[in-house]
Enzyme design. Structure first.
Site, PDB file in Angstrom:
ATOM      1  N   HIS A  35     -21.693 -16.432 -39.142  1.00  0.00           N
ATOM      2  CA  HIS A  35     -21.900 -14.982 -39.250  1.00  0.00           C
ATOM      3  C   HIS A  35     -20.885 -14.308 -38.330  1.00  0.00           C
ATOM      4  CE1 HIS A  35     -23.699 -11.042 -39.242  1.00  0.00           C
ATOM      5  NE2 HIS A  35     -24.586 -11.426 -40.136  1.00  0.00           N
ATOM      6  N   ARG A  90     -22.643 -18.267 -48.977  1.00  0.00           N
ATOM      7  CA  ARG A  90     -23.768 -17.457 -49.456  1.00  0.00           C
ATOM      8  C   ARG A  90     -23.509 -15.967 -49.286  1.00  0.00           C
ATOM      9  NH1 ARG A  90     -27.650 -14.966 -46.817  1.00  0.00           N
ATOM     10  NH2 ARG A  90     -27.514 -16.137 -44.854  1.00  0.00           N
ATOM     11  N   GLU A 124     -24.635  -4.413 -47.794  1.00  0.00           N
ATOM     12  CA  GLU A 124     -24.081  -5.426 -46.883  1.00  0.00           C
ATOM     13  C   GLU A 124     -22.792  -5.991 -47.453  1.00  0.00           C
ATOM     14  OE1 GLU A 124     -27.167  -8.232 -45.892  1.00  0.00           O
ATOM     15  OE2 GLU A 124     -28.484  -6.646 -45.174  1.00  0.00           O
ATOM     16  N   ARG A 139     -18.874 -12.486 -46.104  1.00  0.00           N
ATOM     17  CA  ARG A 139     -19.009 -12.929 -44.722  1.00  0.00           C
ATOM     18  C   ARG A 139     -17.931 -13.924 -44.279  1.00  0.00           C
ATOM     19  NH1 ARG A 139     -25.082 -14.288 -43.938  1.00  0.00           N
ATOM     20  NH2 ARG A 139     -25.251 -12.040 -44.030  1.00  0.00           N
ATOM     21  N   HIS A 155     -24.627 -19.837 -38.771  1.00  0.00           N
ATOM     22  CA  HIS A 155     -25.723 -19.012 -39.271  1.00  0.00           C
ATOM     23  C   HIS A 155     -26.504 -19.673 -40.404  1.00  0.00           C
ATOM     24  CE1 HIS A 155     -27.821 -15.294 -40.058  1.00  0.00           C
ATOM     25  NE2 HIS A 155     -27.357 -15.223 -41.290  1.00  0.00           N
TER      26      HIS A 155
HETATM   27  C1  SIN Z   1     -27.670 -10.086 -41.508  1.00  0.00           C
HETATM   28  O1  SIN Z   1     -28.551  -9.266 -41.426  1.00  0.00           O
HETATM   29  O2  SIN Z   1     -26.509  -9.836 -41.220  1.00  0.00           O
HETATM   30  C2  SIN Z   1     -28.019 -11.486 -41.954  1.00  0.00           C
HETATM   31  C3  SIN Z   1     -28.569 -11.478 -43.303  1.00  0.00           C
HETATM   32  C4  SIN Z   1     -28.239 -12.756 -44.008  1.00  0.00           C
HETATM   33  O3  SIN Z   1     -28.105 -13.797 -43.386  1.00  0.00           O
HETATM   34  O4  SIN Z   1     -28.040 -12.709 -45.217  1.00  0.00           O
END
Ligand code: SIN
Length: 535
Positions: A244, A380, A129, A286, A345
């Site tokens: 997000h 985060r 990610e 993010r 988010h």
């Molecule tokens: C996501 O799956 O994009 C969210 C996961 C997260 O909030 O860390």
């Protein structure tokens, strides 16, 4: 009077932090009498909606990435990625604990019955990610990790907790003799009851309902942080609201807004603007991606950008829940690009704690999204939230069992307890005060909650959203003042108002851009502001 005066631990909230604490504390070898209070059913929490997974550095004999990720990973690398995302405000000791204790907590969860996705060889399958240097995210059902974690914990908690109060609302902390003794709660019939316990753990989650567009369910109204603010328990970092970048765009008012997980970008999904061009490295942390998406939207005629998942191998089989959300919105993930926009988010700040979840008030602990241990700093890292909940909830329980009764000068709370306001290796704190709350007028409770929430969300979205300015923040505050002039609401809306004022005050004071906090009028970092604002 409490119907359960002999509880060892009263837990407010039933997401990953609350239920991890409940299951651990009530286990046969620990034997605490535990009560869990939740506003809805036990499984109604933001954890239930968490997608991507749990970031953890596991041994290569037990886990591997689909594309060779995993090997070469290390605790140091996970810590470095976490600190980089946190933009200078992570507490290094908290991060060290998160990454080093995380793998053990993930294994415990699997032993408890959580079923994670595995490779053909039977190893845990690791996803990648944004902000992670390699694949290290354990997941379930493709991107339905939270639901599986919650399922396993609910099952275990139901069979071990001494009391479970569902559809009860924790209204305020009971503080007597300088100590937290429990909470004043409203039962399902509307009666106010005191629930007392030796220890109280706030695990009440986040506050995405501050905004019109959020991935959080309707119950995420910042109750824990608002209760702490009212009781004078220090709270920090609330200006760092994480947006997000890729929530599915659709008609306003749908909450939670379906998320198109970071995991997709880890598997090759691309962001495209109105002209079909890529405009950002999709695997940046993010905050960077959300800011780039917001900027592209502002510069275009569309209210969204596009997520192109055509490069994600076997999308429908591997991400069945995402496929369901996309199809439910009348879209075809195979044939068309998907409209996405940022959505509130995660609250990176919260109730200040030391490294074992102790708050500044004896008898009160906090873990998970409601807490601010310093682990997330200003932003985060993806898939560190479920991990945070399990790691710091476990530490809080062990600390209670060791008879710890006072906080230590560690973690984000450290500087507040240290003389001079700076802890060794930590960050300083600067104090802000909450705007004065008007005296409650008779009849305030009768204000229209739906209207108040809608107006507050609009004010926060316009004035204190993804990008803020001094002017927009002043505008949001003026809207709030108008709103409360008609009566300060009770319950969840009252909590949202309280927290909205705190977010605006901290965001106004932070005259720089850092992590999840973007000021159009102060677009750069200011090294002089590498500290937390604490209420
Ligand atoms: C996501 O799956 O994009 C969210 C996961 C997260 O909030 O860390």
């Amino acid at each position: 009077m409490s119907p359960e005066p002999d509880l060892d631990l009263l837990i407010i909230g039933s997401g990953v932090a609350g239920l991890s604490a409940a299951v651990r504390a009530a286990s046969a070898d620990r034997g605490m009498r535990v009560g869990v209070l939740t506003k809805g059913e036990l499984s109604d929490s933001a954890t239930q909606w968490a997608q991507g997974g749990v970031a953890a550095v596991l041994h290569h004999s037990e886990a591997e990435g689909r594309h060779g990720g995993g090997p070469g990973d290390s605790l140091e690398l996970h810590a470095t990625d976490t600190m980089r995302a946190g933009a200078g405000l992570c507490d290094p000791a908290a991060v060290d604990i998160l990454v080093s204790e995380g793998p053990k907590r993930v294994r415990e969860l699997a032993e408890l019955g959580a079923v994670f996705d595995r490779t053909h060889a039977g190893k845990l399958e690791l996803g990648r990610e944004g902000g992670h240097s390699t694949a290290r995210v354990v997941h379930a059902g493709g991107a339905a990790t939270g639901a599986e974690v919650e399922r396993a914990l609910v099952e275990a908690a139901r069979s071990s907790a001494a009391r479970i109060w569902e559809s009860w609302f924790a209204a305020d902390l009971v503080v007597e003799g300088g100590r937290c003794r429990g909470v004043r709660a409203v039962d399902p019939t509307g009666r106010t009851v005191e629930l007392r316990a030796r220890h109280t753990l706030l695990a009440a989650g986040g506050s995405g309902q501050l905004y019109s567009v959020t991935t959080n369910p309707a119950q995420c109204t910042g109750d824990g942080v608002a209760m702490a603010l009212r009781a004078g328990v220090p709270v920090a970092d609330v200006e760092f609201v994480q947006f997000h970048p890729t929530a599915l765009h659709g008609p306003a008012g749908r909450a939670p807004r379906p998320l198109l997980s970071e995991a997709l970008r880890g598997e090759g999904a691309l962001l495209r603007d109105a002209a079909g061009q890529r405009f950002v490295d999709e695997l940046q942390p993010r905050d960077v991606v959300a800011a780039a998406v917001a900027a592209r939207i502002r510069a275009s005629e569309l209210e969204h950008v596009w997520l192109d998942v055509s490069g994600v191998e076997d999308f429908e089989r591997r991400f069945p829940t995402l496929t369901g959300s996309v199809r439910a919105a009348g879209l075809d993930p195979v044939r068309e690009w998907l409209p996405v926009a940022p959505a509130a988010h995660y609250m990176c700040g919260g109730v200040l704690t030391d490294l074992e979840g102790a708050t500044a008030l004896s008898g009160l602990w906090a873990a998970g999204e409601v807490a601010c241990s310093g682990v997330h700093g200003a932003n985060r890292l993806a898939s560190n939230s479920l991990l945070d909940g399990m790691v710091f909830a476990a530490r809080a329980v062990e600390a209670m069992l060791s008879d710890k009764d006072e906080p230590d000068p560690t973690g984000a709370l450290g500087p507040l307890l240290e003389r001079g306001g700076v802890s060794p290796g930590g960050t300083a704190l600067v104090r802000l005060s909450m705007p004065t709350r008007p005296v409650r007028q008779p009849g305030d409770e009768t204000v229209d909650a739906v209207k108040v929430r809608g107006a507050l969300q609009r004010a926060m979205t316009d004035g204190a959203g993804v990008v803020r300015t001094a002017r927009s923040l002043d505008g949001a505050k003026a809207e709030l003042d108008l709103l409360v002039a008609q009566g300060w609401p009770a319950g969840e809306e009252g909590n949202l108002v309280e927290l909205a004022y705190a977010v605006i005050a901290a965001a106004t004071a932070r005259t720089e851009s850092r992590g999840g906090h973007h000021r159009a009028d102060y677009p750069r970092h200011d090294p002089a502001l590498a500290h937390r604002f604490v209420f």
